[in-house]
Design a protein around this motif. Structure first.
Motif: not given
Length: 433
Positions: A16-26, A149-158, A274-280
């Motif tokens: 859950a904590n990673f999820r909140r960081l992930w949402i905030s970052s994205t 990887g999730l941070m980078t991929g979803s960040g690139a998607m955002g 491209g960053g999303t695909v790379g991160g994932l």
């Protein structure tokens, strides 16, 4: 649910904590992407700024890293990170909200653009360092590659969504009004961080406040081994050359080719897709070929991708840019994840803030220097000549990585120091470091 079944679930669902960081970052990256499209378009179309002014404006959010990154890194290591993120996000939101308000009142100026861009960048230094330092506390050591990887991929998607939507809204509503998307994204990021339930121990602080000494520790650390020095040097070179290209893209697309802000948003979004695909996919690619090889060779296609910008022309001629920037984003994402993971694994937790600040002072400081260089080059050799110069500078980074002292390293993890708990030595000879 068994431990094995739980481990198979994506990290974003089981932590859950990673999820909140992930949402905030994205959400934050989505908003930054909107700003990266809207701000230069405001300068070009609403304020009719000169080519050099538009290029230099692109570097203003990164100038605080060069000027204040080190002392802010010390502060991040001396205080709890969550309150720092909350305060700096709130301040940044207010600053960026001032731009559409000034436009509505017909008082918006280039000076305000530069001021807000710089101060918002200063706030970003605080929350970026604090957020990055919290990731290792939110996940297990073995989950860092997956988490980054999730941070980078979803960040690139955002990033992709923010650029595409930002370009469309800029064309439909006006560039200043598009900044309202940034404000909404910042509020979403702030809401996620407020819900973060991560226990942070009180950082150990000496009674004597020795900022210069602690800044020096961060600088010494990023130069302490050949591996860290090489990652730093190649990253700085890449950012110097690459951001010359990025700083001039708005001028090439809108002023030189006569395309719309919507097309600019879609073009830059190709990098983020491209960053999303790379991160994932980085976890599989690094496992298959080795993180060291991924770090060395991922920058070659990235250079080719940036070079494709020189081939674009109006209409269907933009296709070369879409393909090239997708490839660049994919490759850059791979490089960022393996480099970041290595640094997080070797850095002591109490130094993560200083590591991040010292690192970004050099590498992200180069983004500011690149924008100023682009402003000079565009007047000397024109838009395409300046872009070509940036591509040639960026090409030095993969050449140094491929032929430098880490050319035979398959896994960056092999360069980690001996485990103090087990006494096991590194898998690579000490002389290689």
């Amino acid at each position: 649910m068994s431990n094995t079944a739980e481990a198979r679930r994506p990290l974003v669902f089981r932590n859950a904590n990673f999820r909140r960081l992930w949402i905030s970052s994205t959400a934050g990256i989505f908003g930054v992407a909107v700003t990266s499209v809207a701000l230069p378009v405001i300068a070009v179309t609403e304020l009719d700024a000169s080519n050099a002014t538009v290029a230099i404006l692109a570097g203003m959010p990164f100038l605080p890293w060069l000027l204040f990154g080190l002392p802010i890194g010390v502060l991040v290591d001396r205080y709890r990170r969550r309150p720092i993120i909350v305060f700096s996000l709130a301040l940044r939101t207010l600053l960026l909200a001032s731009l559409p308000v000034a436009w509505w009142l017909d008082v918006l100026t280039v000076t305000q653009l530069f001021t807000v861009s710089f101060l918002a960048g200063l706030a970003a230094v605080f929350f970026t360092l604090a957020e990055q330092a919290l990731i290792p506390a939110a996940v297990d050591r073995e989950e860092l590659v997956e988490g980054n990887g999730l941070m980078t991929g979803s960040g690139a998607m955002g990033d992709a969504g923010g650029r595409a939507l930002g370009g469309w809204v800029t064309a439909a509503w006006g560039a200043s009004n598009a900044m309202l998307l940034q404000v909404a994204a910042s509020l979403a990021s702030l809401a996620a961080i407020i819900r973060l339930d991560l226990s942070e121990p009180e950082p150990a602080r000496s009674k004597e406040y020795r900022v210069l000494r602690e800044m020096g520790e961060g600088l010494r650390y990023i130069f302490s081994t050949v591996a860290l020095r090489m990652l730093l040097f190649t990253g700085a070179l890449w950012n110097l050359g690459g951001n010359i290209v990025v700083s001039l893209l708005v001028l090439l697309v809108i002023r030189s080719l006569g395309e719309t802000p919507a097309m600019l948003g879609l073009l830059t979004a190709a990098t983020a897709v491209g960053g999303t695909v790379g991160g994932l996919s980085v976890r599989w690619i690094a496992g298959r070929f080795g993180s060291g090889r991924v770090w060395r060779y991922s920058m070659f296609p990235a250079v080719a991708g940036y070079a494709s910008v020189l081939l674009i022309s109006p209409g269907w001629g933009m296709a070369a840019g879409f393909i090239g920037l997708f490839i660049a984003g994919f490759s850059i994402s791979l490089n960022i994840v393996v480099s970041t993971t290595f640094r997080q694994r070797v850095c002591p937790p109490q130094m993560l803030g200083r590591l991040g600040s010292a690192l970004r002072m050099v590498t992200w400081g180069m983004l500011a220097i690149a924008a100023f260089a682009a402003g000079l080059l565009v007047d000397l050799v024109g838009i395409r000549g300046a872009i070509l110069t940036g591509v040639l500078v960026a090409a030095l980074a993969p050449l140094i990585a491929a032929f430098g002292p880490l050319r035979r390293v398959r896994e960056l993890a092999d360069l980690e120091p001996a485990d103090k708990a087990t006494g096991q030595s590194s898998q690579i000879r000490p002389s290689a470091l």
